[in-house]
Design a protein around this motif. Structure first.
Motif, PDB file in Angstrom:
ATOM      1  N   ARG A 236      36.360  40.913  37.831  1.00 33.63           N
ATOM      2  CA  ARG A 236      35.017  41.319  36.998  1.00 33.63           C
ATOM      3  C   ARG A 236      33.922  41.349  37.992  1.00 33.63           C
ATOM      4  NH1 ARG A 236      35.509  37.309  31.915  1.00 33.63           N
ATOM      5  NH2 ARG A 236      33.819  38.707  31.224  1.00 33.63           N
TER       6      ARG A 236
ATOM      7  N   ASP B  51      32.090  43.331  41.392  1.00 40.86           N
ATOM      8  CA  ASP B  51      32.072  44.298  42.306  1.00 40.86           C
ATOM      9  C   ASP B  51      31.462  43.793  43.662  1.00 40.86           C
ATOM     10  OD1 ASP B  51      32.969  46.316  40.743  1.00 40.86           O
ATOM     11  OD2 ASP B  51      31.204  46.630  39.958  1.00 40.86           O
TER      12      ASP B  51
ATOM     13  N   HIS C 254      27.935  42.200  42.088  1.00 45.77           N
ATOM     14  CA  HIS C 254      27.247  42.870  40.932  1.00 45.77           C
ATOM     15  C   HIS C 254      28.407  42.468  39.718  1.00 45.77           C
ATOM     16  CE1 HIS C 254      25.365  45.226  38.008  1.00 45.77           C
ATOM     17  NE2 HIS C 254      26.303  45.999  37.626  1.00 45.77           N
ATOM     18  N   ALA C 255      27.959  42.157  38.516  1.00 40.36           N
ATOM     19  CA  ALA C 255      28.894  41.937  37.412  1.00 40.36           C
ATOM     20  C   ALA C 255      28.185  42.399  36.310  1.00 40.36           C
ATOM     21  CB  ALA C 255      29.089  40.491  37.363  1.00 40.36           C
ATOM     22  N   LYS C 256      28.843  43.192  35.482  1.00 37.85           N
ATOM     23  CA  LYS C 256      28.170  43.550  34.285  1.00 37.85           C
ATOM     24  C   LYS C 256      27.950  42.625  33.207  1.00 37.85           C
ATOM     25  CE  LYS C 256      29.752  48.516  34.704  1.00 37.85           C
ATOM     26  NZ  LYS C 256      30.667  49.432  34.161  1.00 37.85           N
ATOM     27  N   GLU C 257      28.826  41.779  33.217  1.00 38.07           N
ATOM     28  CA  GLU C 257      29.021  40.644  32.468  1.00 38.07           C
ATOM     29  C   GLU C 257      29.557  39.375  33.360  1.00 38.07           C
ATOM     30  OE1 GLU C 257      30.929  40.634  28.625  1.00 38.07           O
ATOM     31  OE2 GLU C 257      30.113  42.586  28.153  1.00 38.07           O
TER      32      GLU C 257
END
Length: 196
Positions: free
Chosen positions: A101, A103, A114-117
């Motif tokens: 989860r 990048d 980087h993580a969206k959540e």
């Protein structure tokens, strides 16, 4: 030689490089429970040297970690001394379920994520992963460093160091896993390396 074979060479080269550097995927779960071990030097070892650089050990350093990324350097200021950076993770940052989860990338001697959540709290990501500049003590260690793959688990031992070049250039290791940003990377003289 048939010209068609010449056209296939770049594709074959690219396929080999991908195969050689393909990531190792694990089942979910923490692979590395232990934290890095850093100890003050009671007796300072003699200064080290490599390619005209003066290398001063600051503290002994050892860790087991999952390789999150491998970035080779050939042309920047420190490349002749440190040809490889490893982005490394331990604790929750060695867990496949967490890493799926996030990048992760490297460039310019930095490690980016980087993580969206957030799969875990942001601070847990920051203190359980780091970008480390590797200074191999031998040619054999250098050869093994450049062939590491993301997902492998490595055990490294050596020193965190301060480096001075003959022209006055200086490169100094961070001495904590608590920092982030510019100057937060470890600069490690690597004397031992095991990988699985």
């Amino acid at each position: 030689m048939n010209w068609r074979w010449l056209l296939l060479l770049p594709f074959a080269w690219g396929a080999w490089n991908y195969w050689d550097g393909r990531p190792v995927v694990h089942s979910p779960g923490v692979l590395v429970q232990s934290e890095p071990v850093q100890l003050a030097l009671e007796v300072k070892p003699p200064g080290l040297g490599k390619r005209g650089y003066q290398i001063t050990p600051l503290e002994s350093f050892a860790l087991e970690a999952r390789v999150l990324g491998v970035e080779r350097y050939r042309f920047d200021r420190g490349a002749d001394l440190s040809p490889v950076d490893l982005a490394l993770g331990w604790g929750p940052m060695s867990d496949q379920a967490v890493l799926e989860r996030i990048d992760i990338s490297q460039g310019g001697r930095f490690y980016y994520w980087h993580a969206k959540e957030f799969p875990i709290p942001r601070r847990e990501i920051e203190v359980h992963s780091a970008n480390m500049h590797m200074i191999p003590a031998t040619e054999e260690i250098e050869r093994r460093l450049v062939h590491l793959r993301p997902g492998q688990v490595v055990a490294l031992a050596g020193y965190l160091v301060d480096v001075r070049g003959p022209d006055g250039w200086r490169w100094r290791s961070s001495l904590t896993r608590e920092d982030t940003g510019a100057g937060a990377c470890e600069l490690m003289w690597v004397e031992k390396l095991d990988a699985r």
